[in-house]
Design an enzyme around this catalytic site. Structure first.
Site, PDB file in Angstrom:
ATOM      1  N   GLY A  25       0.941  -1.217  -0.273  1.00 37.78           N
ATOM      2  CA  GLY A  25      -0.027   0.016  -0.397  1.00 37.78           C
ATOM      3  C   GLY A  25       0.829   1.023   0.392  1.00 37.78           C
ATOM      4  N   CYS A  73      -8.856  -2.675  -5.408  1.00 41.56           N
ATOM      5  CA  CYS A  73      -7.749  -3.285  -4.470  1.00 41.56           C
ATOM      6  C   CYS A  73      -7.295  -2.167  -3.371  1.00 41.56           C
ATOM      7  CB  CYS A  73      -6.083  -2.497  -5.357  1.00 41.56           C
ATOM      8  SG  CYS A  73      -4.707  -3.305  -4.211  1.00 41.56           S
ATOM      9  N   ASP A  84      -0.707   4.842  -6.003  1.00 39.29           N
ATOM     10  CA  ASP A  84       0.164   4.888  -6.425  1.00 39.29           C
ATOM     11  C   ASP A  84       1.549   5.903  -6.542  1.00 39.29           C
ATOM     12  OD1 ASP A  84      -0.847   2.102  -7.088  1.00 39.29           O
ATOM     13  OD2 ASP A  84       0.974   2.097  -5.688  1.00 39.29           O
TER      14      ASP A  84
END
Ligand code: RI2
Length: 321
Positions: free
Chosen positions: A17, A125, A194
């Site tokens: 993460g 996700c 991300d």
């Protein structure tokens, strides 16, 4: 935990993460600085640079990792003694961790305002900030329902459904390829990031762009929850985000792959969602349209074009609070 332990855990995704990776790296740098016996600033600096490089090399895509490391390492900049250098690193590491936790809370608060009573949300996700928005909306008494994908090959969806279940949120668990079958039942997509590039493209878990494309076709809004330290300063000067390709064994067991000499398994961990498929990026500084990504990079990461040192890069001045 030593820096190499942290690096190994990030690499193997035991720590994963984008936000968690960044905080774990800051903690590792802080603990390393505290444990180091170096007598002079040069030796201290050299060793810190070595472990910083090790941390940054673990996973190439989540820009939160180099942003956190640069922020912490800036604590060395003005140090004249090893003690000052140590204090500088420890102070900035603590500051980063605190600001990051604060950012996660702020995004939950802002993101929850975009969720209406009765909304059905789809997520892909496992993003602590995306989940934070849903949990906060639920906490406020809004009745929500979530569709969560499985997230092949690492099954991060299993973590997501456990968190949602434990929060008491009604959840549907679907395979990644079922998104289009359910998109007409969905009011809103919320995912994490991300990395966010200067043009507002979002790099996130593989499959995110398919989800966003499907949502665009169905006229379902897509919200990205991303702290400011997930914006990628060096994309301003043309640097591209490297998409991590992970071992093929995560997709197909090696013993099967061995029997298929003509088959090559490809396993990119992330993909790029273009800004036109994203309605809003919710940061701790407020929500922005993706086209405003440059403003976040300039205002909150402290990068200006004139500051770029193309050889090595100067430390990002994170100002997350
Ligand atoms: P938070 C994760 O990457 C996922 O792609 C997730 O959407 C993103 O980081 C952001 O996560 P991975 O480590 O920082 O599972 O919002 O490859 O938790």
């Amino acid at each position: 935990m030593t820096v190499s332990d942290t690096a190994e855990k990030i690499k193997s995704m035991e720590i994963r993460g984008a936000g968690r990776i960044a905080r774990a790296a800051a903690e590792a740098l802080r603990d390393h600085a505290l444990s180091m016996q170096a007598q002079n600033t040069a030796a201290f600096r050299q060793d810190m640079e070595r472990v910083a490089a090790l941390l940054v090399s673990t996973r190439p895509t989540a820009v939160s990792l180099p942003n956190a490391v640069h922020f912490v390492m800036a604590g060395l900049a003005a140090a004249k003694t090893a003690d000052e250098a140590r204090n500088g690193v420890v102070h900035r590491a603590e500051q980063f961790i605190h600001s990051s936790q604060h950012a996660v809370g702020k995004i939950a608060e802002f993101g929850a305002r975009h969720i209406r009573d009765g909304d059905v949300i789809l997520t892909h996700c496992n993003s602590e900030v995306a989940l934070g928005c849903m949990i906060e909306a639920h906490r406020q008494g809004k009745e929500i329902e979530v569709f969560a994908t499985e997230v092949r090959p690492r099954n991060q969806g299993h973590i997501t459904i456990r968190t949602l279940n434990d929060a008491g949120i009604k959840t549907n668990f679907i395979v990644d390829s079922a998104v289009r079958s359910f998109i007409n039942d969905v009011d809103l997509v919320i995912v994490g990031a991300d990395a966010v590039t200067v043009n507002g493209a979002v790099v996130n878990k593989i499959g995110t762009s398919q989800v966003a494309h499907t949502a665009a076709e169905a006229r379902v809004n897509v919200i990205v929850a991303a702290e400011t330290y997930k914006f990628a300063p060096r994309t301003v000067v043309g640097e591209l985000i490297q998409i991590e390709e992970r071992p093929p064994g995560e997709v197909l067991p090696d013993e099967i792959a061995r029997t298929l000499p003509n088959v090559k398994v490809r396993n990119p961990a992330f993909d790029v969602t273009p800004p036109e498929y994203i309605d809003l990026i919710v940061t701790e500084q407020g929500a922005i349209p993706p086209q405003m990504a440059y403003v976040i990079i300039r205002e909150y990461l402290g990068w200006e074009i004139g500051e770029f040192n193309l050889a090595g890069g100067s430390p990002a001045d994170f100002n997350g609070e």
